[in-house]
Enzyme design. Structure first.
Site: not given
Length: 232
Positions: A131, A135
């Site tokens: 990600h 995040k």
């Protein structure tokens, strides 16, 4: 529909665009500094906030008879409380670790593969998720859902961030650039490897699925999942 957004970060802004394209109106944008919230103005709420705010947002909506869907991860220690409150108040609630339509098909594919691999003990399972660097939680909620799907149908009992022990699925989490989300499930043996992979190209798929779930939830009572929304 009149939609309230709880959390107005990148996902909230993308959901706003998708919702307006589908003919809906955004009547509230609730963020960290928001004080006054008019629940009577909302047909449905969509929560993509922060882990420490999600349960409060969900509870307040249910208490005020507003159907709510939540895609916030990292708050699931309170999930059972949210379900109990929803049932008590006869509210409407959907939580999903990922609202992407493609990811929810991937969840079903993952479970089906796990069933087939159950008795092939020569294969070891591992997972990787990638990600963007902003995040906050690791592993991702999507990776945890995938791990639970394997655990449900195999002899694995737990998942573990990084290296796993016996009967633990190791999950590697990487944070790279602006990556929207890539998830890979790997079955590895001495003779071959089987893997399945989902790669998100942008955030629009998450937003699109969230708006579809909100449309589906209005007028219903109970706790649901994306499997209900998609009829899987």
């Amino acid at each position: 529909m009149k939609i309230a957004l709880f959390g107005y970060g990148k996902m909230g802004k993308m959901i706003e665009q998708v919702a307006q394209q589908r003919g809906h109106t955004i009547v509230a944008k609730v963020d960290v500094d928001t004080i006054d919230i008019d629940f009577s103005s909302m047909d449905v709420a969509i929560d993509f906030s922060m882990p420490d705010a999600a349960f409060g947002n969900i509870s307040n909506c249910i208490e005020n008879n507003v159907p709510i869907i939540s895609g916030t991860t990292g708050w699931l220690q309170n999930y059972d409380k949210a379900i109990a409150l929803c049932n008590e108040k006869r509210g409407a609630f959907i939580y999903a670790s990922n609202f992407s339509l493609g990811v929810n098909v991937f969840f079903e594919l993952n479970s089906y593969l796990a069933k087939m691999m159950k008795n092939l003990e020569q294969y070891e399972v591992s997972m990787e998720e990638i990600h963007h660097t902003q995040k906050l939680d690791a592993p991702s909620g999507t990776a945890i859902t995938l791990a639970k799907g394997v655990i449900e149908h195999t002899n694995y009992e737990h998942w573990k961030l990084d290296e796993g022990k016996e009967k633990e699925i190791p999950i590697t989490s990487k944070r790279i650039g602006v990556t929207p989300g890539t998830h890979t499930v790997v079955y590895n043996s001495k003779v071959d490897t089987i893997d399945i992979k989902h790669t998100a190209h942008n955030r629009e798929g998450f937003a699109h699925g969230a708006v579809i779930a909100a449309e589906w939830l209005v007028g219903k009572t109970g706790v649901f999942s994306m499997k209900d929304v998609l009829g899987l």
